[in-house]
Design an enzyme around this catalytic site. Structure first.
Site, PDB file in Angstrom:
ATOM      1  N   GLU A 125       0.544  -5.531  -5.755  1.00 35.83           N
ATOM      2  CA  GLU A 125       0.015  -4.713  -6.902  1.00 35.83           C
ATOM      3  C   GLU A 125       1.024  -3.729  -7.632  1.00 35.83           C
ATOM      4  OE1 GLU A 125      -2.896  -0.654  -7.034  1.00 35.83           O
ATOM      5  OE2 GLU A 125      -3.327  -2.331  -5.673  1.00 35.83           O
ATOM      6  N   ASP A 143       0.754  -1.165  -0.072  1.00 40.06           N
ATOM      7  CA  ASP A 143       0.019   0.093   0.222  1.00 40.06           C
ATOM      8  C   ASP A 143       0.971   1.259   0.050  1.00 40.06           C
ATOM      9  OD1 ASP A 143      -2.033  -1.751   0.101  1.00 40.06           O
ATOM     10  OD2 ASP A 143      -2.577  -1.322   2.282  1.00 40.06           O
TER      11      ASP A 143
END
Length: 374
Positions: free
Chosen positions: A277, A25
């Site tokens: 990600e 994140d």
């Protein structure tokens, strides 16, 4: 390649991030912060654990200031400050909830554009939900509107993070010089196949290492620090293999890399194993063959997410089968990393890279979206 070519008004941004685990994140948020700052904007990053920035972004970035997640006491002091002002845009990254005391600050004066930046996925709901309004029905910010912004792989989503100069930097990259400067336990041989390994704890990892040790050509596996390093230690022990590998396989541990150096690693290798990600997106921009270790979820929701990714980018069947084994979706043996397979995957990766470069990048889209809502 579509990116922002016009100058946009300089805005002040407050970006909030909570580090759940693995620093992914934070990695995405930092790239967004740096990209905005390099386009002339001013950014405050509020994060509950900024420790990884010491290696992820050791030199920081002009225009970005990093702040601890604000406590109630801090927010009370800001409420009485004549200097502090909430940014023109407030970004709530990945569903982290803004402190109520900060929401109270947002309703004073001109309300900011409030963005909920979501996780990356190729699933169908992304295009349907991207750009939708979410009216705030309770709390200090009641009456405001939060806007969903979804990254994605298609033009009807928010796109992918890509700095305007990324392709130029990639073209100028000197692979040989960069590799020669790596602090490795053993110098690279000219004929070694290079594989980067950034993963969680895939059950197929011992099988991969055994396969590479018995391959027809020498392979160097460059292992990232943290969980990949620990996973390799467990795998080699289970195989009764030296930690540095055996046969045609040599294993080298890498130091912690900055985001810039991690890009260089992906550009330099013949195959990249990535996870989460941020590293997936950077591997797509690298244009080299890649294998994605998707974040495992207890309810197996990651299976659908992986299949949607494969379908959206028309992944070849051989690579889908490898992903199924690598991610534990099937009990089938790990397919062989043959030269023919890698060549096929390379053609696919280059095609995907070109197709995604034709789409507008996330930051450009986000700036346009904010301009419409102000």
């Amino acid at each position: 390649m579509k990116t922002e070519t016009h100058s946009s008004p300089s805005l002040r941004w407050d970006i909030f991030c909570r580090v759940i685990d693995n620093h992914g994140d934070l990695g995405v948020c930092w790239r967004l912060c740096a990209d905005l700052a390099q386009r002339g904007h001013t950014v405050r990053l509020w994060v509950d654990d900024a420790s990884a920035l010491a290696w992820m972004a050791p030199h920081g970035c002009a225009g970005v200031s990093v702040h601890a997640w604000p406590s109630d006491e801090t927010l009370q002091a800001l409420a009485h400050s004549t200097v502090f002002a909430v940014g023109d845009v407030v970004v709530e990254a990945f569903g982290c909830e803004l402190p109520e005391a900060f929401q109270a600050l947002m309703v004073r004066g001109t309300s900011p554009v409030w963005i909920n930046l979501e996780y990356l996925s190729a699933e169908g709901y992304v295009a349907r939900s991207h750009g939708l309004a979410s009216p705030v029905m309770s709390g200090p910010a009641r009456g405001m509107t939060k806007w969903f912004f979804f990254p994605g792989f298609t033009p009807n989503t928010g796109g992918l993070l890509r700095e305007p100069d990324l392709a130029e930097r990639h073209t100028a990259f000197d692979r040989t010089t960069w590799l020669s400067a790596l602090p490795l336990d053993k110098p690279l041989a000219a004929n070694e196949r290079l594989i980067s390994l950034f993963c969680y704890e895939p059950t197929a990892l011992p099988e991969l290492l055994k396969q590479l040790s018995q391959a027809d050509e020498p392979t160097r596996v460059l292992v990232a620090q943290g969980r990949p390093c620990a996973a390799v230690a467990v795998a080699t022990q289970a195989l009764h293999m030296p930690s540095s590998g055996t046969g045609q396989l040599h294993i080298s541990q890498l130091p912690y890399f900055s985001q810039t150096e991690f890009d260089h690693l992906l550009w330099a290798c013949d195959l990249n194993f990535v996870r989460g990600e941020d590293s997936l997106v950077r591997a797509l921009w690298a244009g080299q063959p890649l294998v994605w270790h998707i974040y495992p979820q207890d309810d197996l929701a990651h299976h659908d997410k992986l299949h949607a990714f494969e379908a959206a980018l028309d992944m070849p069947l051989t690579l889908r089968r490898f992903h199924a084994a690598w991610n534990g979706l099937e009990a089938a043996p790990l397919p062989t990393l043959s030269r023919a397979a890698l060549e096929s995957w390379c053609c696919w990766s280059r095609q995907v890279q070109r197709g995604l470069q034709d789409q507008t990048d996330l930051t450009t889209q986000l700036l346009g979206f904010v301009a419409q809502k102000r």
